[in-house]
Design a protein around this motif. Sequence first.
Motif, short mmCIF file in Angstrom:
data_model
loop_
_atom_site.label_atom_id
_atom_site.label_comp_id
_atom_site.label_asym_id
_atom_site.label_seq_id
_atom_site.Cartn_x
_atom_site.Cartn_y
_atom_site.Cartn_z
N ALA A 134 2.17 1.64 -3.50
CA ALA A 134 1.11 2.14 -4.37
C ALA A 134 0.83 3.62 -4.11
O ALA A 134 0.27 4.30 -4.96
CB ALA A 134 -0.16 1.32 -4.16
N GLY A 135 1.20 4.10 -2.93
CA GLY A 135 0.92 5.50 -2.59
C GLY A 135 -0.42 5.66 -1.91
O GLY A 135 -0.89 6.79 -1.73
N LEU A 136 -1.05 4.55 -1.52
CA LEU A 136 -2.36 4.64 -0.86
C LEU A 136 -2.21 5.13 0.57
O LEU A 136 -3.10 5.76 1.12
CB LEU A 136 -3.05 3.27 -0.87
N ARG A 180 1.69 2.82 -11.23
CA ARG A 180 1.85 1.74 -10.23
C ARG A 180 0.48 1.18 -9.92
O ARG A 180 -0.32 1.82 -9.26
CB ARG A 180 2.44 2.30 -8.93
N VAL A 181 0.17 0.03 -10.46
CA VAL A 181 -1.18 -0.49 -10.30
C VAL A 181 -1.16 -1.74 -9.43
O VAL A 181 -0.24 -2.55 -9.50
CB VAL A 181 -1.82 -0.81 -11.67
N ASP A 183 -9.86 2.25 -3.11
CA ASP A 183 -8.43 1.97 -3.30
C ASP A 183 -8.15 1.61 -4.75
O ASP A 183 -7.20 2.11 -5.36
CB ASP A 183 -7.99 0.81 -2.39
N ARG A 214 -8.51 4.67 -6.93
CA ARG A 214 -7.42 5.64 -6.73
C ARG A 214 -6.13 5.17 -7.38
O ARG A 214 -5.42 5.96 -8.00
CB ARG A 214 -7.20 5.88 -5.24
N THR A 215 -5.80 3.89 -7.26
CA THR A 215 -4.56 3.44 -7.90
C THR A 215 -4.67 3.51 -9.42
O THR A 215 -3.66 3.55 -10.11
CB THR A 215 -4.19 1.99 -7.51
N LEU A 216 -5.88 3.53 -9.93
CA LEU A 216 -6.04 3.64 -11.39
C LEU A 216 -6.10 5.09 -11.83
O LEU A 216 -6.37 5.37 -12.99
CB LEU A 216 -7.31 2.90 -11.83
N GLY A 217 -5.89 6.02 -10.91
CA GLY A 217 -5.80 7.42 -11.30
C GLY A 217 -7.08 8.22 -11.15
O GLY A 217 -7.23 9.26 -11.77
N PRO A 263 -1.27 7.84 -5.08
CA PRO A 263 -1.40 6.79 -6.10
C PRO A 263 -1.20 7.36 -7.50
O PRO A 263 -1.47 8.53 -7.75
CB PRO A 263 -2.85 6.32 -5.92
N HIS A 264 -0.72 6.54 -8.38
CA HIS A 264 -0.55 6.94 -9.77
C HIS A 264 -0.73 5.71 -10.65
O HIS A 264 -0.27 4.63 -10.28
CB HIS A 264 0.85 7.54 -9.97
N ARG A 312 0.84 -1.21 0.00
CA ARG A 312 0.00 0.00 0.00
C ARG A 312 0.88 1.26 0.00
O ARG A 312 0.52 2.26 -0.59
CB ARG A 312 -0.93 0.01 1.21
#
Lengths: 265, 340
Positions: free
Chosen positions: A69-71, A93-94, B237, B240-243, A89-90, A66
């Motif tokens: 991921a930047g969460l 990085r999925v 979550d 968010r990780t998907l932008g 998040p970006h 996490r």
Amino acid sequence: MVATAPAEAVTHPAAGAELDIEQVSHAFDIDGIELPVLSDVSISVEPGEFVALLGPSGCGKSTLLRLVAGLDKPKAGRLREDEARIRSPHPSRVVVFQDPTLFPWRSVWDNVALGLEAQGILRSQRHRVDDALDLVGLSSFRNAYPHQLSGGMAQRVALARALVNDPKILILDEPLGKLDSLTRITMQAELVSLWQRKGFTTLLVTHDAEEALVLANRVIVFSDRPARVKADIRVDRPYPRHRGDPYLADLRRQILGLLGLDATW
Amino acid sequence: MSTYSLSDGLASGAPRASRAPLLATWLRESGVGVLASFAWIAFGLSCLWWQDVGDWSRTHSLGIAAFVIAAIALFGTVGADYLGSAGQALHKRAPWLVALGAFLTVWEVATAKFAWLPLPFFPPPQAIIEVYTDDLPKLLDSVFASIKLQLGGYLIGATIGFLTGVSIGWSRAVGYWVHPVLRFIGPLPATAWLPIAFFTFPSSWSASTFLIALATGFPVTVLTWSGVASVSNAYYDVARTLGAKPSFLVLKVAIPAALPHVFVGLFMGLGSSFAVLVVAEMIGVKAGLGWYLQWAQGWAAYANMYAALIVMSLLCSGAITLLFAIRDRLLVWQKGTVKW
Ligand SMILES: Nc1ncnc2c1ncn2[C@@H]1O[C@H](COP(=O)(O)OP(=O)(O)O)[C@@H](O)[C@H]1O
Ligand SMILES: [Mg+2]
């Protein structure tokens, strides 16, 4: 062991990102009591490397993912993707989580399209969704809803939903943990071939030492919570790998020993 | 001896055995339909056989109509194979046709013919038909007035309730201010506001619209809110990780995930707003079905009351059917939803 960059990374110099985890520590607050989860973890991942993270359950592996991921933000230390600090998040990085967490109100196609839609580029990039579905072999299920899929298919959709963004780092949190052993072996092979074709950097959490050894260039073993890096093992074997390979069996015994299991295994 | 009796049994028994099930099958397939036809013939006869104890103008027409329905039921049953889905539909509803015909017969006999039930309070079927034919313009005006008032209030209440619910579910700051107000005002029955509303609003129509919106808004707000609040963090979550940006999280994650709850709220709001509608029409608005009921009572026109009640229940049921149809369209992705 000699630290050589894997051949696959060389063929795709730009596809994967470098990941630096520098002296990261993290803790959770549970009813006012601090629960340390990560303790001074430093890992440097080369572009295009496939790194497996192994450790006792509850030691902090998902927490580390996490952070990557930047969460969440670490309590101490730094994380960097290609030298740039990770702060949020970006889509480069999925994460693929243990549960596929598909959106039940969206069809398979719309689930895979999620990332492109969120970034506002779906209109011009629709073919990428079709390609990603092709990649995981689910084109014929594009209009199905998640409740109509089997566990393995749902996890493949989750994988397609991640891959459609052309991530530089693919983060996998026990993605095959709940699948039956047959589907699991098939998907392990698919994962390796995807990684070889695309060249992204991969971070895979697994509780299965054999899975780690069949898939990864490098296996990192964590201690009990709070997680510290206990061992960093290179796996210099060409793909496809064989489960019966005595070299892997030897590494496996070594890893299980590190995890506190007897040598009788 | 044994061989003889065996062959004899086969020879004579076989045709009988195959004919009896044929009759049984026919009875099972068509018996109820024919029975329905009989029930409606009985109703027609009950209309025409005896003299009415009162003065009703539609008795004869009603009897004829009953025979027509009986004929349709009979031909529809016999010719079911040629009628396709219409025949299927008739077959499925035949038991209800039987019950309805029987009920109408008893009703007719008990009221118009022998007055076993006290008469002005229990009008016969033909009296209600008479209302539909002779008082149609006024009834239709009332129907349109009710629909207009209900639709306006409901749409306003549902929209505001939905927006409020999403805001409270999403934003802590909005929740801080709105939640206590909601707790204080929400549980109050909207009808309690009637007296105040009628003299603070410029017209009784706007007052009633406000009350209906209030009755609708509360359940819609609470359920939308709880729907948004219960959306799993895992969805956020992933997005968010998907932008995904915050607007995407609200519009494309929170709202669709909360939609099943929203529809429960819309359903509850519909029920409580019907109650407010009728009361508001009875007390303040000089139009609509509630007012029609009130007016009919004033004139002791009991047939008109029953006629209006029937229309009202059809309208309410129709509104709920519509709501469920919309829900089924929007929530196709859900498995095993309740059929209305
Ligand atoms: N959001 C949270 N709040 C509090 N404690 C947490 C939270 N997430 C994880 N933990 C705790 O941190 C520890 C490590 O969890 P996790 O990283 O999920 O372990 P694993 O290595 O099995 O993936 C566990 O003891 C868990 O209870
Ligand atoms: Mg975990």
